[in-house]
Design a protein around this motif. Sequence first.
Motif, PDB file in Angstrom:
ATOM      1  N   ASP A 103     -17.194  24.951  63.598  1.00 27.73           N
ATOM      2  CA  ASP A 103     -18.479  25.802  63.391  1.00 27.73           C
ATOM      3  C   ASP A 103     -19.415  25.314  62.465  1.00 27.73           C
ATOM      4  OD1 ASP A 103     -15.663  25.846  60.643  1.00 27.73           O
ATOM      5  OD2 ASP A 103     -16.487  27.246  60.503  1.00 27.73           O
ATOM      6  N   VAL A 104     -19.230  23.680  61.330  1.00 26.25           N
ATOM      7  CA  VAL A 104     -19.651  23.222  60.600  1.00 26.25           C
ATOM      8  C   VAL A 104     -20.603  22.505  61.065  1.00 26.25           C
ATOM      9  CG1 VAL A 104     -20.680  21.621  58.418  1.00 26.25           C
ATOM     10  CG2 VAL A 104     -18.227  23.543  58.407  1.00 26.25           C
ATOM     11  N   ASP A 105     -21.637  21.981  60.628  1.00 31.11           N
ATOM     12  CA  ASP A 105     -23.106  21.409  61.692  1.00 31.11           C
ATOM     13  C   ASP A 105     -22.913  19.840  61.184  1.00 31.11           C
ATOM     14  OD1 ASP A 105     -25.632  20.045  62.289  1.00 31.11           O
ATOM     15  OD2 ASP A 105     -27.123  22.052  61.500  1.00 31.11           O
ATOM     16  N   ALA A 106     -22.394  19.696  61.874  1.00 33.34           N
ATOM     17  CA  ALA A 106     -21.413  17.586  62.075  1.00 33.34           C
ATOM     18  C   ALA A 106     -23.001  16.845  61.937  1.00 33.34           C
ATOM     19  CB  ALA A 106     -21.031  17.643  63.124  1.00 33.34           C
ATOM     20  N   GLU A 107     -24.000  17.610  63.282  1.00 27.36           N
ATOM     21  CA  GLU A 107     -25.459  16.851  62.570  1.00 27.36           C
ATOM     22  C   GLU A 107     -26.711  16.732  61.959  1.00 27.36           C
ATOM     23  OE1 GLU A 107     -29.280  16.972  65.721  1.00 27.36           O
ATOM     24  OE2 GLU A 107     -27.426  17.768  66.474  1.00 27.36           O
ATOM     25  N   LEU A 108     -25.561  17.532  60.966  1.00 27.66           N
ATOM     26  CA  LEU A 108     -26.860  17.743  59.436  1.00 27.66           C
ATOM     27  C   LEU A 108     -26.046  16.595  58.818  1.00 27.66           C
ATOM     28  CD1 LEU A 108     -29.449  17.905  58.304  1.00 27.66           C
ATOM     29  CD2 LEU A 108     -28.357  20.763  57.355  1.00 27.66           C
ATOM     30  N   LEU A 109     -24.722  17.268  58.362  1.00 24.85           N
ATOM     31  CA  LEU A 109     -23.834  16.428  57.890  1.00 24.85           C
ATOM     32  C   LEU A 109     -24.572  14.579  57.987  1.00 24.85           C
ATOM     33  CD1 LEU A 109     -20.544  17.933  57.067  1.00 24.85           C
ATOM     34  CD2 LEU A 109     -22.113  17.269  55.611  1.00 24.85           C
ATOM     35  N   ALA A 110     -24.377  14.293  59.453  1.00 19.27           N
ATOM     36  CA  ALA A 110     -24.182  12.911  59.393  1.00 19.27           C
ATOM     37  C   ALA A 110     -25.755  12.600  59.432  1.00 19.27           C
ATOM     38  CB  ALA A 110     -24.720  12.851  61.350  1.00 19.27           C
ATOM     39  N   VAL A 111     -27.233  13.361  59.448  1.00 16.38           N
ATOM     40  CA  VAL A 111     -28.068  12.666  58.654  1.00 16.38           C
ATOM     41  C   VAL A 111     -28.291  12.574  57.081  1.00 16.38           C
ATOM     42  CG1 VAL A 111     -30.813  14.202  58.485  1.00 16.38           C
ATOM     43  CG2 VAL A 111     -29.285  14.451  60.532  1.00 16.38           C
ATOM     44  N   LEU A 112     -28.027  13.481  56.292  1.00 15.68           N
ATOM     45  CA  LEU A 112     -27.224  13.497  54.836  1.00 15.68           C
ATOM     46  C   LEU A 112     -27.013  12.070  55.051  1.00 15.68           C
ATOM     47  CD1 LEU A 112     -25.920  17.225  54.418  1.00 15.68           C
ATOM     48  CD2 LEU A 112     -28.599  15.844  53.502  1.00 15.68           C
ATOM     49  N   ALA A 113     -25.629  11.624  55.556  1.00 18.29           N
ATOM     50  CA  ALA A 113     -24.886  10.465  55.467  1.00 18.29           C
ATOM     51  C   ALA A 113     -25.844   9.515  55.941  1.00 18.29           C
ATOM     52  CB  ALA A 113     -23.176  10.293  55.752  1.00 18.29           C
ATOM     53  N   ARG A 114     -26.357   9.222  56.351  1.00 14.97           N
ATOM     54  CA  ARG A 114     -27.380   8.212  56.459  1.00 14.97           C
ATOM     55  C   ARG A 114     -28.821   8.365  55.699  1.00 14.97           C
ATOM     56  NH1 ARG A 114     -27.090   9.662  62.176  1.00 14.97           N
ATOM     57  NH2 ARG A 114     -28.521  11.173  61.842  1.00 14.97           N
ATOM     58  N   PHE A 115     -28.957   9.080  54.601  1.00 14.82           N
ATOM     59  CA  PHE A 115     -30.272   9.503  54.411  1.00 14.82           C
ATOM     60  C   PHE A 115     -29.640   8.289  53.291  1.00 14.82           C
ATOM     61  CE2 PHE A 115     -32.213  11.610  50.706  1.00 14.82           C
ATOM     62  CZ  PHE A 115     -33.166  10.808  50.448  1.00 14.82           C
ATOM     63  N   ASN A 116     -28.301   9.373  52.643  1.00 18.34           N
ATOM     64  CA  ASN A 116     -27.565   8.512  51.257  1.00 18.34           C
ATOM     65  C   ASN A 116     -27.243   7.301  51.676  1.00 18.34           C
ATOM     66  OD1 ASN A 116     -26.413   9.397  49.150  1.00 18.34           O
ATOM     67  ND2 ASN A 116     -24.732   8.998  49.883  1.00 18.34           N
ATOM     68  N   ASP A 117     -26.917   6.854  52.706  1.00 19.49           N
ATOM     69  CA  ASP A 117     -26.550   5.376  52.990  1.00 19.49           C
ATOM     70  C   ASP A 117     -27.662   4.657  52.107  1.00 19.49           C
ATOM     71  OD1 ASP A 117     -23.703   5.749  53.170  1.00 19.49           O
ATOM     72  OD2 ASP A 117     -23.684   5.834  55.572  1.00 19.49           O
ATOM     73  N   ALA A 118     -28.655   4.755  53.174  1.00 15.53           N
ATOM     74  CA  ALA A 118     -29.865   4.089  53.233  1.00 15.53           C
ATOM     75  C   ALA A 118     -30.482   4.012  51.968  1.00 15.53           C
ATOM     76  CB  ALA A 118     -30.564   5.416  54.232  1.00 15.53           C
ATOM     77  N   ARG A 119     -30.522   4.985  51.571  1.00 10.20           N
ATOM     78  CA  ARG A 119     -30.881   5.381  50.091  1.00 10.20           C
ATOM     79  C   ARG A 119     -30.119   4.479  48.546  1.00 10.20           C
ATOM     80  NH1 ARG A 119     -29.919   7.890  45.657  1.00 10.20           N
ATOM     81  NH2 ARG A 119     -28.319   9.112  46.540  1.00 10.20           N
TER      82      ARG A 119
END
Length: 97
Positions: free
Chosen positions: A77-93
Amino acid sequence: MALQNSAGEDTAMRRRRMRYRAWHRGTREMDLILGPYADAHIEGLPEAELDRLEKLMNEEDTDLLKWIMGQEPVPGDVDAELLAVLARFNDARLAGI
């Protein structure tokens, strides 16, 4: 289903409130993940994406951090796609530091 804005809240005020909330989570780790993401993206997000982010931000910090770090599976029930976006953004940053 779209989340209801506070009575009469315009989009600009909603963006400011969400940016503040992203930087003042209660745990420094989530401040440092959500804050920079909000700074970089929130102005360009359409209402539907703001709804997604706001819903995700309603989750507990400890859970969000475990999911973003891949320490626990993301519930259905949690937006896994948005979590993945956040994780990629954080890793890139972090890679750019």
